[in-house]
Design an enzyme around this catalytic site. Structure first.
Site, short mmCIF file in Angstrom:
data_model
loop_
_atom_site.label_atom_id
_atom_site.label_comp_id
_atom_site.label_asym_id
_atom_site.label_seq_id
_atom_site.Cartn_x
_atom_site.Cartn_y
_atom_site.Cartn_z
N HIS A 428 0.82 -1.22 0.00
CA HIS A 428 0.00 0.00 0.00
C HIS A 428 0.85 1.26 0.00
O HIS A 428 2.05 1.24 0.27
CB HIS A 428 -0.95 0.00 1.20
CG HIS A 428 -0.28 0.08 2.55
ND1 HIS A 428 0.04 1.27 3.15
CD2 HIS A 428 0.10 -0.90 3.41
CE1 HIS A 428 0.59 1.03 4.34
NE2 HIS A 428 0.65 -0.28 4.51
N CYS A 447 2.65 -4.96 7.00
CA CYS A 447 2.38 -4.74 5.58
C CYS A 447 3.55 -4.05 4.90
O CYS A 447 4.44 -3.51 5.56
CB CYS A 447 1.11 -3.92 5.41
SG CYS A 447 -0.40 -4.86 5.74
#
Length: 536
Positions: A428, A447
């Site tokens: 992301h 992440c």
């Protein structure tokens, strides 16, 4: 006769009874001592037993045919090369097998040897193709990769249907990376055999213009490692500066041409330790030795390198810097492979439960208005008011979720790239752009954050639209959370390599930021992998 012996005998009788050797009339094949030995020795393995039963317990290694000779010759040759692959050569011990062959005196002994060769072959073939460590999660819980193990029948049927040398030769990863790592291993072994890279460089800081014994030691070490042509200069001149810059580039360091603390730590790393990294990398390459390869188009994220890359037909077509999980064990990014099937433009951030109860709930207990950029949401998706006390809730009893709506300050930035998995890991954007300038980029909760997420999106969308940038930007400008499916899902591989190579064959090294490679090396060493003939 013991109960165990009786049961074993019963199993052997059952095996022979279902084989082509079972009495079927005047023309039935006689059950020999060889067949009896084979049946006895395979009775504990259903798949090997099924293979031999189907061929009437006839040999594939110890017979007198040319095919048997070719198979056992190819096996012995392959076993003798085990050390070149970074495998535990003593585990297979080709010389001991040859000695056992020479000592066979009876048909029964030959039958026992037949099965021993099959078991040895299967053990070696699996180690070579998919790794010595068949369950890396036992070494480190964060290595959640599914190893592409093959069935016993794959190895036995393949051996019989192809020329033995060809089948054995194709078991190791057939990737350019694996071949280049083997070359790096050979070069490092040669370096070690010839005394290494010389004396270490004294600690401190050396920069252009400096002179003295430390600079001379640095110069000599750079020459020995191949970064500097032979020279007698005692001054930190332009040639040494350029050599240091190249070294820094090849080791993931800040490229400034100054030999400071982190650069000297890497320069002083021994060739033995570099060799361990290469052997571990070869083992890791076997873990992703998938039948269909990594994918014609695939995304590769090397955690230690802090980069995410897209490859098309084996060629690098896009790369960007990344930020990965923190070194704390509960925040480290795991290793696994999956398929990216969509992206979300203008995403909401649904806070993981671990972050809610570990970081935000303590703040809410003290102040209901804390973390006001996040909405508190009930099980039906309704926003919960802050005009209440949260002090009564514990980590277990807190019944709400938390969400951050799309916007410029959203923790996920403007886009996230999804390969749905049970670990809740994805790629992301992020508003924290300054972190990408750091040398070590371990700041997330697990992440992977991307420095150039829009360009990454354009590269993915180019496969399905003629104007990927225009398509993406129109959805972005809407401000609305929008899911965009990928017409063709793209494999994503989160890997961890402290040693890897470039297409030109240069070997790169990175720091073992999570300490995983050290533990893998210990496991390989315990299994019998050696350096320079000496167990380390």
């Amino acid at each position: 006769m013991t109960h165990r012996t009786f049961l074993r005998g019963a199993a052997v009788i059952a095996l022979l009874a279902t084989s082509t050797l079972a009495p079927q009339g005047a023309g039935a094949v006689q059950v020999t001592a060889f067949h009896q030995a084979v049946a006895e020795n395979v009775s504990g393995d259903d798949q090997i037993a099924a293979f031999y039963r189907e061929r009437g317990f006839e040999p594939i290694w110890t017979g007198g045919t040319q095919a048997d000779l070719e198979r056992r010759t190819a096996l012995i040759e392959a076993l003798s090369m085990a050390g070149h692959h970074g495998l535990p050569a003593s585990k297979y011990n080709a010389e001991a097998i040859l000695s056992r062959m020479a000592s066979v005196r009876s048909a029964y002994d030959r039958g026992s040897l037949e099965v021993a060769l099959t078991e040895l072959y299967l053990d070696f073939a699996r180690d070579l193709q998919t790794g010595v460590i068949d369950n890396p999660r036992r070494v480190r819980a964060e290595i959640v990769r599914e190893i592409p193990l093959r069935e016993t029948s794959y190895y036995l049927d393949g051996l019989m249907s192809d020329t033995p040398r060809a089948f054995l030769g194709a078991l190791a990863p057939q990737t350019p990376e694996y071949a280049r790592l083997m070359g790096a291993k050979l070069r490092l072994e040669n370096t070690i055999a010839h005394g290494g890279w010389g004396v270490t460089v004294p600690s401190g800081k050396f920069e252009p213009g400096d002179t003295g014994a430390g600079v001379v030691a640095l110069r000599d070490r750079l020459i020995a490692m191949g970064y500097l042509d032979r020279t007698v200069t005692a001054r930190y001149d332009a040639s040494i500066t350029e050599a240091v810059r190249l070294f820094q580039e090849n080791h993931g360091l800040e490229v400034d041409g100054i030999a400071g603390g982190s650069t000297l730590d890497q320069i002083n790393t021994t060739p033995q330790d570099r060799l361990k990294s290469v052997i571990v990398a070869m083992e890791r390459e076997r873990w992703i030795n998938m039948p269909g390869g990594l994918g014609q188009r695939h995304i590769l994220v090397n955690l230690t390198d802090f980069n995410a890359r897209i490859f098309d037909d084996g060629k690098l077509t896009f790369e960007t810097r990344s930020v990965i999980g923190h070194q704390e064990r509960d925040r480290q990014t795991p290793e696994f492979s999956d398929e990216m099937d969509h992206m979300v433009i203008n995403p909401s951030w649904f806070v993981p439960r671990s972050i809610i109860v570990g970081e935000y709930l303590p703040k809410l207990r003290n102040n209901p208005g804390a973390v006001s950029h996040l909405e508190i949401v009930d099980s039906r998706g309704r926003v919960v008011g802050r005009n209440q006390s949260f002090a009564r809730f514990t980590e277990r009893s807190f019944p709400f979720s938390m969400r951050q709506r799309p916007g410029p300050n959203n923790a996920l930035g403007s886009v996230k790239f999804m390969f749905p998995n049970k670990y809740n890991i994805y790629l992301h954007d992020t508003p924290a752009k300054s972190l990408f300038s750091h040398e070590v980029r371990t700041y997330s909760h697990g992440c992977v954050r991307l420095n150039d997420p829009h360009d990454f999106a354009y590269a993915l969308l180019a496969a399905q639209t003629s104007d990927p940038e225009g398509f993406f930007q129109s959805r972005l400008r809407s401000g609305t959370e929008t899911r965009v499916n990928l017409d063709n899902p793209v494999p994503v591989h989160l890997i961890y390599r402290t040693a890897f190579t470039t297409a030109k064959g240069h070997t790169q090294f990175r720091r073992d930021i999570y300490g995983r490679d050290a533990e893998i090396w210990d496991a390989l060493s315990a299994a019998g992998v050696e350096i320079g003939g000496v167990r380390s």
